[in-house]
Scaffold this motif. Structure first.
Motif, PDB file in Angstrom:
ATOM      1  N   THR A 164       0.844  -1.195   0.000  1.00 62.15           N
ATOM      2  CA  THR A 164       0.000   0.000   0.000  1.00 62.15           C
ATOM      3  C   THR A 164       0.880   1.247   0.000  1.00 62.15           C
ATOM      4  O   THR A 164       2.069   1.187   0.340  1.00 62.15           O
ATOM      5  CB  THR A 164      -0.910   0.053   1.244  1.00 62.15           C
ATOM      6  N   ALA A 248      -0.825   3.099  -5.930  1.00 63.04           N
ATOM      7  CA  ALA A 248      -1.845   4.150  -5.868  1.00 63.04           C
ATOM      8  C   ALA A 248      -1.840   4.927  -7.179  1.00 63.04           C
ATOM      9  O   ALA A 248      -0.930   4.783  -7.999  1.00 63.04           O
ATOM     10  CB  ALA A 248      -1.579   5.089  -4.693  1.00 63.04           C
ATOM     11  N   THR A 253     -10.079  10.724  -8.661  1.00 65.09           N
ATOM     12  CA  THR A 253     -10.835   9.479  -8.762  1.00 65.09           C
ATOM     13  C   THR A 253      -9.939   8.360  -9.274  1.00 65.09           C
ATOM     14  O   THR A 253      -8.887   8.601  -9.857  1.00 65.09           O
ATOM     15  CB  THR A 253     -12.031   9.632  -9.728  1.00 65.09           C
ATOM     16  N   ARG A 254     -10.381   7.136  -9.082  1.00 65.54           N
ATOM     17  CA  ARG A 254      -9.640   5.992  -9.595  1.00 65.54           C
ATOM     18  C   ARG A 254      -9.652   5.997 -11.130  1.00 65.54           C
ATOM     19  O   ARG A 254     -10.556   6.547 -11.756  1.00 65.54           O
ATOM     20  CB  ARG A 254     -10.249   4.686  -9.082  1.00 65.54           C
ATOM     21  N   PRO A 262      -6.404   2.119  -5.584  1.00 64.05           N
ATOM     22  CA  PRO A 262      -6.976   3.307  -4.924  1.00 64.05           C
ATOM     23  C   PRO A 262      -6.154   4.560  -5.200  1.00 64.05           C
ATOM     24  O   PRO A 262      -4.974   4.486  -5.567  1.00 64.05           O
ATOM     25  CB  PRO A 262      -6.922   2.937  -3.438  1.00 64.05           C
ATOM     26  N   THR A 263      -6.787   5.694  -5.027  1.00 64.46           N
ATOM     27  CA  THR A 263      -6.072   6.959  -5.160  1.00 64.46           C
ATOM     28  C   THR A 263      -5.205   7.188  -3.926  1.00 64.46           C
ATOM     29  O   THR A 263      -5.430   6.585  -2.863  1.00 64.46           O
ATOM     30  CB  THR A 263      -7.035   8.147  -5.296  1.00 64.46           C
ATOM     31  N   GLN A 265      -5.245   9.871  -2.322  1.00 64.84           N
ATOM     32  CA  GLN A 265      -6.126  10.567  -1.390  1.00 64.84           C
ATOM     33  C   GLN A 265      -6.944   9.570  -0.561  1.00 64.84           C
ATOM     34  O   GLN A 265      -7.149   9.768   0.637  1.00 64.84           O
ATOM     35  CB  GLN A 265      -7.051  11.507  -2.156  1.00 64.84           C
ATOM     36  N   GLU A 266      -7.396   8.489  -1.194  1.00 63.56           N
ATOM     37  CA  GLU A 266      -8.132   7.450  -0.470  1.00 63.56           C
ATOM     38  C   GLU A 266      -7.279   6.844   0.639  1.00 63.56           C
ATOM     39  O   GLU A 266      -7.802   6.389   1.662  1.00 63.56           O
ATOM     40  CB  GLU A 266      -8.546   6.327  -1.425  1.00 63.56           C
ATOM     41  N   GLN A 267      -5.967   6.835   0.413  1.00 61.42           N
ATOM     42  CA  GLN A 267      -5.058   6.227   1.381  1.00 61.42           C
ATOM     43  C   GLN A 267      -4.480   7.246   2.367  1.00 61.42           C
ATOM     44  O   GLN A 267      -3.480   6.995   3.038  1.00 61.42           O
ATOM     45  CB  GLN A 267      -3.937   5.494   0.641  1.00 61.42           C
ATOM     46  N   GLY A 268      -5.125   8.405   2.415  1.00 63.69           N
ATOM     47  CA  GLY A 268      -4.756   9.392   3.425  1.00 63.69           C
ATOM     48  C   GLY A 268      -3.597  10.288   3.049  1.00 63.69           C
ATOM     49  O   GLY A 268      -3.062  10.994   3.917  1.00 63.69           O
ATOM     50  N   ASP A 270      -2.633  13.480   0.958  1.00 64.52           N
ATOM     51  CA  ASP A 270      -3.180  14.620   0.241  1.00 64.52           C
ATOM     52  C   ASP A 270      -2.114  15.296  -0.614  1.00 64.52           C
ATOM     53  O   ASP A 270      -0.912  15.103  -0.423  1.00 64.52           O
ATOM     54  CB  ASP A 270      -3.753  15.639   1.222  1.00 64.52           C
TER      55      ASP A 270
END
Length: 350
Positions: A164, A248, A253-254, A262-263, A265-268, A270
């Motif tokens: 990840t 990532a 969006t994906r 995942p993006t 951003q989805e993984q926290g 920014d």
């Protein structure tokens, strides 16, 4: 009319005129005054009063990339489709050099009649933060439409254990000198995202420049660098055998190219929302009717099944865009890229 007034004045002054002349005076007065105003005074036709014919001649699509690459292939596909739709030749004019500013300057100084267009990419929003450029992106161009985005994936050497983006980030921060990022084009979104990823680490993570994205991938496969932000097309053949791994994707969006990824951003994480895109622009002050016509034709082109398939095969995501949406993206993303530039260059946490 002066003759009519003279005859009328003489009549009212009881000047004795022959009966035939008085009859002619009455007839002329009746005929002239009976005409509608538009028939009495016909102004000379002007260029502004004539209906606009567009396009009136062949067109040029200025491309800041050399012939033979993905961007050039996309530009030529668009030129071919636009030519068929507009009924005139649309010639691709390659003007590589000066990180794209040579091509941009040609179009910024071109006539705003819609016959000279620019096919460019996100880099034109980044370059002003790196060096002086001879134009202002917002002031000197009219956005027409984006035609595709190029999602950038965080890619690592498949021999590394991380699965990840969070695991990767933790490992890099724990032991910066053991990992590295590669990039292929200075000042590109891939380069800036690599710089941004190591902010706050006192430049302890090596950033390795290679001669293009393909060279970056070869360095990854050879184990000489650990990670990169790369396009899907550059790495997809090495994903199946596990040589490389996607952790990532950048953007909001994906990507439909790899929807399971995942993006950031989805993984926290920014700061990776700005997209890399290809789009068409016209000189400033190009008439709105021309811009609307071009945008409509480009929307139809990117809606074609064959065009969408060819774009996705090149690692791009087709976009059906409007001038207004493109203008909004330029304003917001210009700010985002300049923030990333400042944070990357000063090495501070956001």
């Amino acid at each position: 009319m002066s003759e009519v007034r003279t005859l009328t004045r003489l009549w009212r002054g009881r000047t004795k005129l022959p009966a035939a002349m008085m009859l002619v005076a009455g007839l002329v007065t009746g005929l002239v005054t009976g005409l509608p105003t538009s028939a009495r005074a016909q102004p000379a036709e002007t260029a502004a009063s004539r209906p606009m014919t567009y396009p009136a001649r062949s067109m040029r699509l200025i491309v800041p990339f050399p012939a033979g690459g993905v961007a050039d292939a996309v530009a030529r596909m668009l030129a071919e489709r636009l030519s068929a739709r507009l009924g005139v030749a649309v010639e691709v004019d390659n003007r590589p050099g000066a990180a794209g500013t040579t091509a941009g300057d040609v179009v910024a100084k071109a006539s705003s009649d819609g016959h000279t267009l620019l096919f460019h990419q996100t880099n034109m929003l980044i370059q002003p933060g790196l060096e002086p450029v001879p134009y202002d992106v917002v002031r000197d161009f009219t956005p027409v439409a984006r035609v595709a985005t190029m999602p950038l994936f965080l890619v690592i050497d498949g021999r590394l254990p991380m699965q990840t983006a969070q695991q990767w980030t933790t490992a890099v921060r724990s032991n910066p000198s053991s990992y590295s990022y590669g990039y292929g084009q200075p000042g590109s979104p891939a380069h800036l995202y690599a710089e941004y990823a190591v902010r706050g680490l006192s430049n302890a993570v090596p950033l390795v420049a290679a001669k293009g994205e393909a060279a970056v991938v070869q360095e990854l496969l050879a184990g000489r660098i650990s990670a990169c932000f790369c396009s899907f097309s550059a790495v997809q053949t090495h994903l199946r055998n596990g040589g490389l791994r996607l952790l990532a994707v950048t953007g909001m969006t994906r990507s439909p190219l790899a929807p399971q990824v995942p993006t950031l951003q989805e993984q926290g994480l920014d700061g990776y929302a700005a997209a890399a895109w290809y789009g068409v622009m016209a000189p400033a002050k190009t008439p709105r009717a021309i811009v609307a016509r071009l945008a409509s034709e480009l929307d139809s082109v990117t809606g074609e099944r064959e065009v969408r398939a060819r774009l996705m095969a090149a690692g791009l995501t087709p976009v059906r865009d409007s001038p207004e949406a493109f203008a909004t993206a330029i304003r917001s993303e210009s700010i985002q890229w300049q923030v990333i530039l400042r944070q990357a260059s000063h090495g501070g946490e956001p």
